[in-house]
Design an enzyme around this catalytic site. Sequence first.
Site, short mmCIF file in Angstrom:
data_model
loop_
_atom_site.label_atom_id
_atom_site.label_comp_id
_atom_site.label_asym_id
_atom_site.label_seq_id
_atom_site.Cartn_x
_atom_site.Cartn_y
_atom_site.Cartn_z
N ASP A 1 -14.48 -40.22 -42.46
CA ASP A 1 -13.96 -40.52 -41.13
C ASP A 1 -12.48 -40.21 -41.11
O ASP A 1 -11.70 -40.85 -41.80
CB ASP A 1 -14.21 -42.00 -40.81
CG ASP A 1 -14.04 -42.30 -39.32
OD1 ASP A 1 -13.33 -41.53 -38.64
OD2 ASP A 1 -14.61 -43.29 -38.86
N ARG B 1 -10.52 -40.40 -38.57
CA ARG B 1 -9.84 -40.98 -37.42
C ARG B 1 -8.83 -42.04 -37.83
O ARG B 1 -8.96 -42.70 -38.84
CB ARG B 1 -10.86 -41.63 -36.48
CG ARG B 1 -11.80 -40.62 -35.88
CD ARG B 1 -12.83 -41.30 -35.02
NE ARG B 1 -13.67 -42.20 -35.81
CZ ARG B 1 -14.60 -42.96 -35.27
NH1 ARG B 1 -14.80 -42.94 -33.98
NH2 ARG B 1 -15.35 -43.73 -36.03
#
Length: 205
Positions: free
Chosen positions: A136, A138
């Site tokens: 991930d 983000r």
Amino acid sequence: MPFAAVRKVADADFPTRWGHFRILGFEGLTEPGDPTRKPVESAVALVMGDIHAETPVVRIHSQCLTGDVFHSLRCDCHDQLHLALKRIADEGTGILLYEQQEGRGIGLMAKLRAYELQDQGLDTIEANEQLGFEADCRHFELPAEILKELGVTAVRLMTNNPEKVEALEAAGIHVTERLSAAIPSEPSFERYLETKREKMGHLVS
Ligand SMILES: [Zn+2]
């Protein structure tokens, strides 16, 4: 320039099928000298009603072209987006933050390559890692800064991702309540949801 610099670039009227919003554009500048991050991130905020009257419902949604636009059944993004817009419309107030970071931050072309690897048997995380990305990519600093810019310091967050709750709390936004963003599973994204639960700690409801 520190990331804390978040700049509102637009604020316009925005009628939708879900109801009447304002649409705001924000740009955030990331920390200098960090090669893993883009120099500029941008996000859209859809704002409905008086978000200061009481703690507003907030959803942080990451752009998913394949889900949001084409209603892909490889993921639950489209249904989650609509669930959030419906919830905000039902309450008459709330904020949807839409971050322009396709495929958990890896970009559209890489996401399509990851789909190809998933067709060969890898799960969503293994595929990202094989392409050289973190599971991930983000970061949730920009949404937190946008909320502060909007004068919101406490939210009822619609998410199944405990990391989003932690990231907002760490950035000084109090999450008074977590609202479920769970979508009934479909055979086509059953494994995707299972991976998010088992490997990324997402909650079932
Ligand atoms: Zn998606």
